[in-house]
Design a protein around this motif. Sequence first.
Motif, PDB file in Angstrom:
ATOM      1  N   LEU A 107       0.785  -1.292  -0.057  1.00  0.00           N
ATOM      2  CA  LEU A 107      -0.098  -0.043   0.066  1.00  0.00           C
ATOM      3  C   LEU A 107       0.770   1.177   0.073  1.00  0.00           C
ATOM      4  O   LEU A 107       1.675   1.328   0.986  1.00  0.00           O
ATOM      5  N   ILE A 108       0.643   2.065  -0.783  1.00  0.00           N
ATOM      6  CA  ILE A 108       1.324   3.412  -1.024  1.00  0.00           C
ATOM      7  C   ILE A 108       0.230   4.460  -1.010  1.00  0.00           C
ATOM      8  O   ILE A 108      -0.656   4.606  -1.881  1.00  0.00           O
ATOM      9  N   SER A 109       0.121   5.065  -0.033  1.00  0.00           N
ATOM     10  CA  SER A 109      -1.130   6.062   0.320  1.00  0.00           C
ATOM     11  C   SER A 109      -0.954   7.499   0.856  1.00  0.00           C
ATOM     12  O   SER A 109      -0.017   7.659   1.842  1.00  0.00           O
ATOM     13  N   GLY A 110      -1.070   8.486   0.354  1.00  0.00           N
ATOM     14  CA  GLY A 110      -1.085   9.773   0.826  1.00  0.00           C
ATOM     15  C   GLY A 110       0.216  10.488   0.573  1.00  0.00           C
ATOM     16  O   GLY A 110       0.677  11.346   1.357  1.00  0.00           O
ATOM     17  N   THR A 138      -1.872  -1.631  -3.988  1.00  0.00           N
ATOM     18  CA  THR A 138      -2.731  -0.315  -3.904  1.00  0.00           C
ATOM     19  C   THR A 138      -2.055   0.903  -4.054  1.00  0.00           C
ATOM     20  O   THR A 138      -0.923   1.058  -3.053  1.00  0.00           O
ATOM     21  N   ILE A 139      -2.114   1.753  -4.907  1.00  0.00           N
ATOM     22  CA  ILE A 139      -1.476   3.273  -4.949  1.00  0.00           C
ATOM     23  C   ILE A 139      -2.770   4.254  -5.041  1.00  0.00           C
ATOM     24  O   ILE A 139      -3.427   4.214  -5.911  1.00  0.00           O
ATOM     25  N   ARG A 140      -2.901   4.808  -3.855  1.00  0.00           N
ATOM     26  CA  ARG A 140      -4.029   5.706  -3.865  1.00  0.00           C
ATOM     27  C   ARG A 140      -3.842   6.864  -3.091  1.00  0.00           C
ATOM     28  O   ARG A 140      -3.111   6.943  -2.257  1.00  0.00           O
ATOM     29  N   ASN A 141      -4.556   8.053  -3.273  1.00  0.00           N
ATOM     30  CA  ASN A 141      -4.544   9.311  -2.794  1.00  0.00           C
ATOM     31  C   ASN A 141      -3.151   9.893  -2.816  1.00  0.00           C
ATOM     32  O   ASN A 141      -2.595  10.603  -1.709  1.00  0.00           O
ATOM     33  N   ASN A 142      -2.506   9.851  -3.923  1.00  0.00           N
ATOM     34  CA  ASN A 142      -0.821  10.370  -3.841  1.00  0.00           C
ATOM     35  C   ASN A 142      -1.079  11.637  -4.715  1.00  0.00           C
ATOM     36  O   ASN A 142      -1.624  11.596  -5.570  1.00  0.00           O
TER      37      ASN A 142
END
Length: 186
Positions: free
Chosen positions: A104-107, A132-136
């Motif tokens: 997970l990579i987030s924010g 998961t790559i989100r909100n970056n």
Amino acid sequence: TVSASGGITLDVNGVAIVGLGIGAQRPTLTFDTANTARISWTADGCTMKGINFVGNFLSIATAILNDGGRDWTVEDCDFADVSAIKGFLAAVTTTVSTNSDNGLISGCSRSSDATTTPGTLVKVANTTNKLTIRNNTVWHSVIEENVAALLAHGALVVDELLMENNKVYSINIAQTTAGMLVSTSA
């Protein structure tokens, strides 16, 4: 300061490195002296959160090298280059022969000023499952042809990839032959 390969190693399962504060008031890791300077990650269930990563050497391969950890998280971290020639080729990289499932990579944010080889947020060099790559947010401030802003991966498989709510700012006006968000290579 991280000055060598494996300058920091996460080799115990379940370790979390959490930086407290906001913006420049958070802990900062500056990478200098070698383009192999990096954090090595070999344990499962580890987290890196709230850290500023600064690339201060020519073409640093990666800030974080996941060399075998499953169930990993990089959250609310900033990855920045210091100039047009000093910075990261990738913020987070997985290696070829290891299992780095459930990432997970987030924010996170990735600011690239590099004119030589601007870096992607995530580079996957292995077959991985559930990434998961989100909100970056990714900022590319120079024209960068054929560079994926969010994910670059080799000719291997990424199963169950979820990419959502990411923002990319780029002045890329050149004709591109690779994906601006995601690229693959043989």
